[in-house]
Design a protein around this motif. Structure first.
Motif, PDB file in Angstrom:
ATOM      1  N   ASP A   1      22.918  23.713  33.502  1.00  0.00           N
ATOM      2  CA  ASP A   1      21.601  24.362  33.503  1.00  0.00           C
ATOM      3  C   ASP A   1      21.475  25.345  32.337  1.00  0.00           C
ATOM      4  O   ASP A   1      20.419  25.426  31.691  1.00  0.00           O
ATOM      5  CB  ASP A   1      21.375  25.085  34.828  1.00  0.00           C
ATOM      6  CG  ASP A   1      21.254  24.128  35.997  1.00  0.00           C
ATOM      7  OD1 ASP A   1      20.963  22.938  35.757  1.00  0.00           O
ATOM      8  OD2 ASP A   1      21.455  24.570  37.141  1.00  0.00           O
ATOM      9  N   LEU A   2      22.537  26.086  32.060  1.00  0.00           N
ATOM     10  CA  LEU A   2      22.503  27.022  30.940  1.00  0.00           C
ATOM     11  C   LEU A   2      22.326  26.288  29.614  1.00  0.00           C
ATOM     12  O   LEU A   2      21.617  26.769  28.718  1.00  0.00           O
ATOM     13  CB  LEU A   2      23.789  27.855  30.917  1.00  0.00           C
ATOM     14  CG  LEU A   2      23.938  28.921  32.007  1.00  0.00           C
ATOM     15  CD1 LEU A   2      25.325  29.555  31.941  1.00  0.00           C
ATOM     16  CD2 LEU A   2      22.876  30.001  31.849  1.00  0.00           C
TER      17      LEU A   2
ATOM     18  N   THR B   1      18.827  25.003  25.076  1.00  0.00           N
ATOM     19  CA  THR B   1      18.164  24.044  24.196  1.00  0.00           C
ATOM     20  C   THR B   1      16.668  24.312  24.129  1.00  0.00           C
ATOM     21  O   THR B   1      16.064  24.301  23.039  1.00  0.00           O
ATOM     22  CB  THR B   1      18.428  22.614  24.674  1.00  0.00           C
ATOM     23  OG1 THR B   1      19.845  22.377  24.695  1.00  0.00           O
ATOM     24  CG2 THR B   1      17.769  21.596  23.757  1.00  0.00           C
ATOM     25  N   ARG B   2      16.049  24.552  25.286  1.00  0.00           N
ATOM     26  CA  ARG B   2      14.615  24.842  25.297  1.00  0.00           C
ATOM     27  C   ARG B   2      14.295  26.125  24.528  1.00  0.00           C
ATOM     28  O   ARG B   2      13.330  26.185  23.755  1.00  0.00           O
ATOM     29  CB  ARG B   2      14.114  24.943  26.735  1.00  0.00           C
ATOM     30  CG  ARG B   2      14.071  23.617  27.474  1.00  0.00           C
ATOM     31  CD  ARG B   2      13.237  23.738  28.736  1.00  0.00           C
ATOM     32  NE  ARG B   2      13.799  24.704  29.658  1.00  0.00           N
ATOM     33  CZ  ARG B   2      14.659  24.409  30.626  1.00  0.00           C
ATOM     34  NH1 ARG B   2      15.064  23.155  30.776  1.00  0.00           N
ATOM     35  NH2 ARG B   2      15.124  25.343  31.440  1.00  0.00           N
TER      36      ARG B   2
ATOM     37  N   LEU C   1      12.380  28.985  19.626  1.00  0.00           N
ATOM     38  CA  LEU C   1      12.698  29.944  18.572  1.00  0.00           C
ATOM     39  C   LEU C   1      12.520  29.318  17.192  1.00  0.00           C
ATOM     40  O   LEU C   1      12.002  29.972  16.266  1.00  0.00           O
ATOM     41  CB  LEU C   1      14.121  30.466  18.757  1.00  0.00           C
ATOM     42  CG  LEU C   1      14.580  31.556  17.776  1.00  0.00           C
ATOM     43  CD1 LEU C   1      13.674  32.775  17.870  1.00  0.00           C
ATOM     44  CD2 LEU C   1      16.031  31.947  18.052  1.00  0.00           C
ATOM     45  N   HIS C   2      12.952  28.072  17.037  1.00  0.00           N
ATOM     46  CA  HIS C   2      12.734  27.368  15.774  1.00  0.00           C
ATOM     47  C   HIS C   2      11.241  27.316  15.437  1.00  0.00           C
ATOM     48  O   HIS C   2      10.835  27.538  14.285  1.00  0.00           O
ATOM     49  CB  HIS C   2      13.298  25.952  15.856  1.00  0.00           C
ATOM     50  CG  HIS C   2      14.754  25.863  15.530  1.00  0.00           C
ATOM     51  ND1 HIS C   2      15.242  26.003  14.250  1.00  0.00           N
ATOM     52  CD2 HIS C   2      15.835  25.627  16.321  1.00  0.00           C
ATOM     53  CE1 HIS C   2      16.550  25.872  14.259  1.00  0.00           C
ATOM     54  NE2 HIS C   2      16.943  25.644  15.501  1.00  0.00           N
TER      55      HIS C   2
ATOM     56  N   ILE D   1       9.905  36.514  19.638  1.00  0.00           N
ATOM     57  CA  ILE D   1      11.181  36.174  18.998  1.00  0.00           C
ATOM     58  C   ILE D   1      12.293  37.059  19.547  1.00  0.00           C
ATOM     59  O   ILE D   1      13.402  36.593  19.830  1.00  0.00           O
ATOM     60  CB  ILE D   1      11.047  36.315  17.472  1.00  0.00           C
ATOM     61  CG1 ILE D   1      10.146  35.211  16.919  1.00  0.00           C
ATOM     62  CG2 ILE D   1      12.414  36.264  16.799  1.00  0.00           C
ATOM     63  CD1 ILE D   1       9.823  35.344  15.453  1.00  0.00           C
ATOM     64  N   ARG D   2      12.002  38.366  19.721  1.00  0.00           N
ATOM     65  CA  ARG D   2      13.025  39.267  20.275  1.00  0.00           C
ATOM     66  C   ARG D   2      13.431  38.837  21.678  1.00  0.00           C
ATOM     67  O   ARG D   2      14.621  38.825  22.024  1.00  0.00           O
ATOM     68  CB  ARG D   2      12.487  40.697  20.305  1.00  0.00           C
ATOM     69  CG  ARG D   2      12.349  41.353  18.937  1.00  0.00           C
ATOM     70  CD  ARG D   2      12.120  42.845  19.114  1.00  0.00           C
ATOM     71  NE  ARG D   2      11.852  43.497  17.820  1.00  0.00           N
ATOM     72  CZ  ARG D   2      10.633  43.735  17.344  1.00  0.00           C
ATOM     73  NH1 ARG D   2       9.551  43.390  18.068  1.00  0.00           N
ATOM     74  NH2 ARG D   2      10.477  44.315  16.177  1.00  0.00           N
ATOM     75  N   GLN D   3      12.466  38.475  22.506  1.00  0.00           N
ATOM     76  CA  GLN D   3      12.798  38.071  23.879  1.00  0.00           C
ATOM     77  C   GLN D   3      13.604  36.780  23.907  1.00  0.00           C
ATOM     78  O   GLN D   3      14.535  36.636  24.705  1.00  0.00           O
ATOM     79  CB  GLN D   3      11.511  37.932  24.692  1.00  0.00           C
ATOM     80  CG  GLN D   3      10.790  39.240  24.953  1.00  0.00           C
ATOM     81  CD  GLN D   3       9.637  39.095  25.909  1.00  0.00           C
ATOM     82  OE1 GLN D   3       9.483  38.066  26.558  1.00  0.00           O
ATOM     83  NE2 GLN D   3       8.805  40.131  26.013  1.00  0.00           N
ATOM     84  N   LEU D   4      13.248  35.831  23.038  1.00  0.00           N
ATOM     85  CA  LEU D   4      14.022  34.588  22.981  1.00  0.00           C
ATOM     86  C   LEU D   4      15.444  34.841  22.503  1.00  0.00           C
ATOM     87  O   LEU D   4      16.403  34.243  23.019  1.00  0.00           O
ATOM     88  CB  LEU D   4      13.322  33.579  22.073  1.00  0.00           C
ATOM     89  CG  LEU D   4      12.080  32.894  22.644  1.00  0.00           C
ATOM     90  CD1 LEU D   4      11.415  32.027  21.581  1.00  0.00           C
ATOM     91  CD2 LEU D   4      12.442  32.039  23.857  1.00  0.00           C
TER      92      LEU D   4
END
Length: 467
Positions: A145-146, A151-152, A157-158, A256-259
């Motif tokens: 799951d992690l 990946t998501r 982020l990309h 972006i910071r949260q991701l």
């Protein structure tokens, strides 16, 4: 005269458990629902012990889901030294068909008790190892799951960095998923944040973000390497840094910071789980699956957790059916058809396929077997299926014996089966000299493997390719 059995079937659930006690041939002596409470379970066990003494019977418990909601029952019953059997859900479903279409917890518990009454000597025991296997399974699924969440988050982020840094962000770091790259974009989510920084200042910040781990460079070389990277970052982002900041860009910076925070937390959780698995739980099992090429900590935990007690499989063929590497037979009217097995443990099937791909790349014996299958006219996917079936047999033997992987022993087994099942087939005959040469690592010949491939396919149920 054999002693009577008092078979107790338990259908565990989250809040209330269904419990049914049955005497031969099908006499119900107790049928009730028990709350998920340790004191209530201990009280019921005491009553069942009195029933067993009254009817002069041996008390034997059967439980289907002993690795999830049934773990509380396992703790209570193992502390009292009771006999607990693990019941295959396939058998209980067949038994429930006999009782009709009713579906309740008590009907399920009665079906479990009926299976225990008939197959008590054949069912595997639920031991402490089964609890370890359940923990391994939960840890492996958590890691899976992690990985999906990571990946998501990386994909998002990309996408966000492409709209803020433009493609220049790809020139800053080789891999975006590395911790120091995530720390960098967490601190500088917008290229405009790099304004007013010199090369020396940015190099010092990069050293802090990397925590001193920047590759195989000596201390005197680190400064030059970091300054070179800082100069490359500033040059790549120079056109974008001229653009003004807008409210939309400020909102994207927060995203972006949260991701980055989410990805760093996921990375830390993954490392902690892998460390606990590798140092504590995997050595406790006494298995050595990691001696196989391509089997890491996560894959070994997946195999052990999804398999559970290997003794519940009566043969390697039954294990192959469970993990999906054995084909399903659909024959009618004298025509034989074999298809992929769908009713199987799909996580275990994926693990066997990953092992097969790794073995073809790194194991000379598996590679030679794969090439022989290809020479016989099989497509690459069909050849990988044969290798996966072979890996299933190897895993079955390793789990039964608890020994590391020994290629020489596998080669000797191939020679023995050739000599027993198909003497003289293929290119080279198996005399005593060839048999001993096959027992040594690195001396397997392709003609012998081709004969082994044909014989083993017939034994495992795979269809033979046309001329």
């Amino acid at each position: 005269m054999p002693q009577r059995l008092l078979a107790v079937g338990i259908d565990p659930a989250k809040h209330v458990h269904g419990v049914v006690a049955v005497l031969y041939p099908d006499r119900i002596v107790l049928e009730e629902q028990v709350p998920h409470d340790l004191q209530a379970m201990e009280a019921l066990d005491a009553r069942l012990e009195q029933l067993a003494v009254r009817h002069r019977a041996v008390l034997v418990y059967g439980i289907e889901d002993h690795r999830q909601y049934g773990q509380s029952w396992m703790r209570v019953l193992q502390a009292k030294g009771r006999q607990v059997r693990v019941v295959n859900p396939l058998w209980t479903r067949r038994q429930k068909d006999f009782y009709g279409q009713d579906k309740t917890d008590l009907v399920d518990a009665r079906a479990i008790a009926a299976v225990v009454l008939r197959k008590a000597d054949e069912l595997p025991d639920a031991t402490e190892a089964s609890i370890d296997a359940a923990t391994l399974r939960e840890a492996a699924r958590m890691l899976e799951d992690l990985a999906h969440q990571r990946t998501r988050a990386l994909n998002r982020l990309h996408q966000l960095l492409t709209t803020t840094y433009l493609p220049s962000y790809e020139q800053c770091f080789g891999k975006l998923g590395r911790p120091w790259a995530l720390r960098f974009f967490h601190r500088f989510p917008l290229p405009q944040d790099l304004n007013d920084l010199s090369v020396a200042q940015l190099a010092h910040i990069l050293l802090e973000l990397s925590e001193g781990r920047i590759g195989p460079h000596r201390r005197e070389q680190r400064r030059a390497v970091l300054e070179q990277r800082a100069r490359a970052i500033l040059e790549a982002t120079e056109p974008v840094r001229r653009l003004p900041k807008t409210p939309a860009l400020l909102l994207r910076a927060e995203l972006i910071r949260q991701l980055c925070e989410e990805l760093l937390t996921s990375h830390e959780r993954t490392l902690r789980l892998k460390r606990l698995l590798e140092n504590d739980l995997l050595p406790r099992t006494g298995q050595h699956l990691q001696t196989l090429r391509g089997v890491d900590t996560v894959l070994a935990a997946t195999i052990l957790g999804e398999t559970g007690d290997i003794r519940r499989f009566r043969s390697r063929h039954a294990f192959a059916k469970y993990n999906g590497t054995a084909p399903a037979s659909h024959s009618s009217g004298g025509k034989e058809r074999h298809t992929a097995r769908r009713n199987c443990n799909h996580r275990l099937k994926r693990a066997m396929w990953l092992m097969a791909f790794a073995a073809v790349r790194h194991d000379p014996l598996a590679r030679a077997y794969y090439e022989c299958c290809r020479q016989r006219g099989l497509r690459p996917v069909e050849a990988i299926k044969r290798v996966a079936r072979r890996m299933s047999d190897i895993v079955y033997a390793m789990l039964q014996e608890g020994k590391p992987y020994d290629p020489a022993r596998v080669q000797a087994s191939i020679a023995a089966r050739l000599q027993k099942q198909a003497p003289g087939t293929g290119g080279t005959s198996l005399n005593g000299r060839n048999f001993h040469s096959l027992g040594r690592p690195g001396t397997v010949t392709v003609p012998n493997l081709r004969s082994y491939a044909q014989v083993s396919d017939q034994a495992r149920g795979f269809p033979q390719p046309g001329p």
